[in-house]
Design a protein around this motif. Structure first.
Motif, PDB file in Angstrom:
ATOM      1  N   PRO A   7       0.825  -1.212   0.000  1.00 25.23           N
ATOM      2  CA  PRO A   7       0.000   0.000   0.000  1.00 25.23           C
ATOM      3  C   PRO A   7       0.853   1.253   0.000  1.00 25.23           C
ATOM      4  N   GLU A   8       0.271   2.331  -0.472  1.00 30.01           N
ATOM      5  CA  GLU A   8       0.967   3.620  -0.443  1.00 30.01           C
ATOM      6  C   GLU A   8       0.891   4.177   0.966  1.00 30.01           C
ATOM      7  N   LEU A   9       2.037   4.520   1.519  1.00 28.74           N
ATOM      8  CA  LEU A   9       2.118   4.994   2.898  1.00 28.74           C
ATOM      9  C   LEU A   9       2.325   6.504   2.945  1.00 28.74           C
ATOM     10  N   PHE A  10       1.916   7.098   4.068  1.00 27.75           N
ATOM     11  CA  PHE A  10       2.219   8.496   4.400  1.00 27.75           C
ATOM     12  C   PHE A  10       1.558   9.514   3.476  1.00 27.75           C
ATOM     13  N   THR A  11       0.466   9.124   2.837  1.00 30.78           N
ATOM     14  CA  THR A  11      -0.353  10.076   2.107  1.00 30.78           C
ATOM     15  C   THR A  11      -1.390  10.645   3.072  1.00 30.78           C
ATOM     16  N   TRP A  12      -2.156  11.647   2.598  1.00 31.32           N
ATOM     17  CA  TRP A  12      -3.214  12.188   3.451  1.00 31.32           C
ATOM     18  C   TRP A  12      -4.325  11.163   3.657  1.00 31.32           C
ATOM     19  N   GLU A  13      -4.562  10.344   2.636  1.00 35.36           N
ATOM     20  CA  GLU A  13      -5.562   9.285   2.784  1.00 35.36           C
ATOM     21  C   GLU A  13      -5.099   8.265   3.824  1.00 35.36           C
ATOM     22  N   PRO A  37       8.692  10.222   4.208  1.00 35.44           N
ATOM     23  CA  PRO A  37       8.495  11.505   3.521  1.00 35.44           C
ATOM     24  C   PRO A  37       9.741  12.392   3.524  1.00 35.44           C
ATOM     25  N   SER A  38      10.593  12.229   4.527  1.00 32.16           N
ATOM     26  CA  SER A  38      11.823  13.031   4.609  1.00 32.16           C
ATOM     27  C   SER A  38      12.896  12.560   3.642  1.00 32.16           C
ATOM     28  N   GLY A  39      12.678  11.391   3.014  1.00 30.38           N
ATOM     29  CA  GLY A  39      13.689  10.817   2.139  1.00 30.38           C
ATOM     30  C   GLY A  39      14.560   9.777   2.806  1.00 30.38           C
ATOM     31  N   VAL A  40      14.446   9.625   4.120  1.00 31.94           N
ATOM     32  CA  VAL A  40      15.223   8.637   4.866  1.00 31.94           C
ATOM     33  C   VAL A  40      14.625   7.253   4.642  1.00 31.94           C
ATOM     34  N   GLU A  41      15.469   6.246   4.424  1.00 28.34           N
ATOM     35  CA  GLU A  41      15.016   4.868   4.339  1.00 28.34           C
ATOM     36  C   GLU A  41      15.029   4.248   5.732  1.00 28.34           C
ATOM     37  N   ALA A  69      23.645   6.884   7.877  1.00 31.57           N
ATOM     38  CA  ALA A  69      23.604   7.995   6.928  1.00 31.57           C
ATOM     39  C   ALA A  69      24.631   9.062   7.292  1.00 31.57           C
ATOM     40  N   GLY A  70      24.922   9.918   6.313  1.00 31.54           N
ATOM     41  CA  GLY A  70      25.813  11.041   6.577  1.00 31.54           C
ATOM     42  C   GLY A  70      25.113  12.124   7.370  1.00 31.54           C
ATOM     43  N   ALA A  71      25.789  13.248   7.514  1.00 29.77           N
ATOM     44  CA  ALA A  71      25.246  14.343   8.327  1.00 29.77           C
ATOM     45  C   ALA A  71      23.892  14.814   7.815  1.00 29.77           C
ATOM     46  N   GLN A  72      23.719  14.853   6.497  1.00 27.78           N
ATOM     47  CA  GLN A  72      22.448  15.322   5.944  1.00 27.78           C
ATOM     48  C   GLN A  72      21.316  14.355   6.298  1.00 27.78           C
ATOM     49  N   GLY A  73      21.596  13.053   6.227  1.00 30.48           N
ATOM     50  CA  GLY A  73      20.591  12.068   6.586  1.00 30.48           C
ATOM     51  C   GLY A  73      20.243  12.119   8.055  1.00 30.48           C
TER      52      GLY A  73
END
Length: 415
Positions: A7-13, A37-41, A69-73
């Motif tokens: 299923p699609e996660l983290f949508t408004w639905e 949603p932040s791009g983090v796995e 992850a690096g500093a950005q992650g």
């Protein structure tokens, strides 16, 4: 739902009703790799047995330094704004032995005796907030009641002077409003809270009181080696972890009652009879059924190991989905049914293991007091909009409504 694709996660639905998606994950992909949603796995753990294991597993660290992850992650994990405000050293981000030391200090604020002494103040707050709208015939239960009650209660617990508490309410409101969107708005309010707490700690040193910040200062002065950063971070996380969870407990519970009138009748009957056993059981079931914390806070694998047969690599982030675990049919009979007198209700709503929520006794007190007060004083309380018109906040960790418009017979004409 399609059985062959996830299923699609983290949508408004999804935010409106995540439970069908979690049911699919429990059955088909119980330890599920996803992109947040932040791009983090991260891995999502959805079955009760796996969740309980993960919450207590020492190989899953709370310290973000273990994130591969690096500093950005790393900057996209944890509580928004805490890193830039130098508020990282608190119970949600550390492991033993520092966790043990800080938890011992803070636990003194949440003893059964301290909570019992605080009960009259919580009741006073609940009644005064209802007083403000009881004659109007309508209100927004989130804005007018569920939000301010825990803010003022936690301010009292911390020792924030009454004349400053409305500022805290404004800053906390900024955190709530921006929780599902860009992190910048949250970061600004966090920095304001940080600056205020630093100043308050300095003021308290000259005039200690019977409050948590004073207790932290006393402990530091008696050899517990609590730094100013640790004291400010601890005060911040108690505010952060305490107010939004209780807002959602009150709001989600009222919403559950509106959708389940037979169980609402059970609750109101127990309120009328003063049946403590049913009222306490009701709070536990409401925490399980649609609790305030959807996902437990971040954990990071310190070594390669398996959860539920799924290999996890060192440095991987792991998020335990409390909302999914607490509706696992392998653990709970008819998990999608609200049953206020459910037996054997060992839910994970406040976690498990050494990171079990310290403030749970206070949150339970606030939630029960709030719901009792509402449904005793406004017995015909009802939704003022269609359920489909309600909107849920889109943040990752918490689950709660943006607003909850209600109608009722005004108190002045109710008799």
């Amino acid at each position: 739902m399609n059985r062959t694709s996830s299923p699609e996660l983290f949508t408004w639905e999804f935010a409106t009703d995540p439970y069908p998606a979690y049911a699919w994950l429990r059955e088909h992909s119980p330890v599920h790799r996803t992109v947040l949603p932040s791009g983090v796995e991260a891995w999502l753990v959805t079955r009760y047995a796996d969740a309980r294991q993960a919450l207590a597993d020492s190989r899953l660290s709370k310290n973000p330094a273990h994130h591969a992850a690096g500093a950005q992650g790393k900057s996209r994990t944890g509580i928004p704004g805490e890193r830039s405000a130098n508020l990282m050293t608190h119970l949600l981000n550390i492991d033993p032995p520092d966790h043990t030391r800080l938890r011992r200090l803070v636990s003194k604020a949440f003893t059964p005796r301290r909570i019992a002494e605080f009960a009259p103040r919580v009741q006073e707050l609940a009644d005064s907030l209802v007083d403000a709208f009881a004659d109007e015939g309508s209100a927004d239960l989130i804005h007018d009641f569920a939000f301010p009650l825990p803010i003022y209660a936690i301010c009292d617990l911390l020792g924030v002077p009454r004349e400053d508490q409305d500022d805290f309410r404004d800053w906390a409101g900024m955190m709530i409003r921006h929780s599902g969107g860009p992190r910048g708005g949250v970061a600004r309010s966090v920095k304001k809270i940080r600056a205020y707490l630093t100043e308050l700690i300095h003021r308290k040193r000259a005039d200690l009181g019977n409050d948590l910040i004073s207790d932290l200062i006393r402990a530091s002065d008696h050899g517990e080696h609590l730094t100013e950063n640790e004291a400010a971070a601890m005060a911040f996380v108690i505010l952060f972890a305490g107010f939004e969870t209780t807002i959602n407990l009150i709001g989600n519970s009222a919403h559950a009652f509106f959708r389940n009138p037979a169980q609402r009748a059970v609750f109101q009957d127990a309120v009328g009879r003063g049946d403590d056993a049913v009222l306490d059981s009701a709070v536990e079931e409401l925490l399980r059924f649609d609790g305030p914390v959807e996902l437990a806070t971040w954990r990071y694998a310190t070594e390669a190991f398996e959860i539920g047969g799924q290999p996890i690599q060192e440095g991987d982030p792991v998020l335990v989905v409390l909302a999914a675990a607490d509706r696992d049919p392998e653990r709970f009979s008819e998990p999608g049914t609200l049953d206020l007198v459910r037996r054997d209700n060992q839910h994970l709503g406040y976690g498990h293991g050494i990171h079990y929520c310290l403030g749970a006794p206070l949150a339970r007190l606030e939630g029960r007091t709030a719901l009792e007060t509402l449904f005793r004083r406004l017995p015909d309380l009802r939704l003022a909009v269609e359920p489909a018109d309600l909107r849920w906040r889109g943040g990752l960790i918490m689950r709660g409504l943006r607003t909850l418009p209600v109608e009722f017979t005004p108190e002045k004409t109710a008799g």
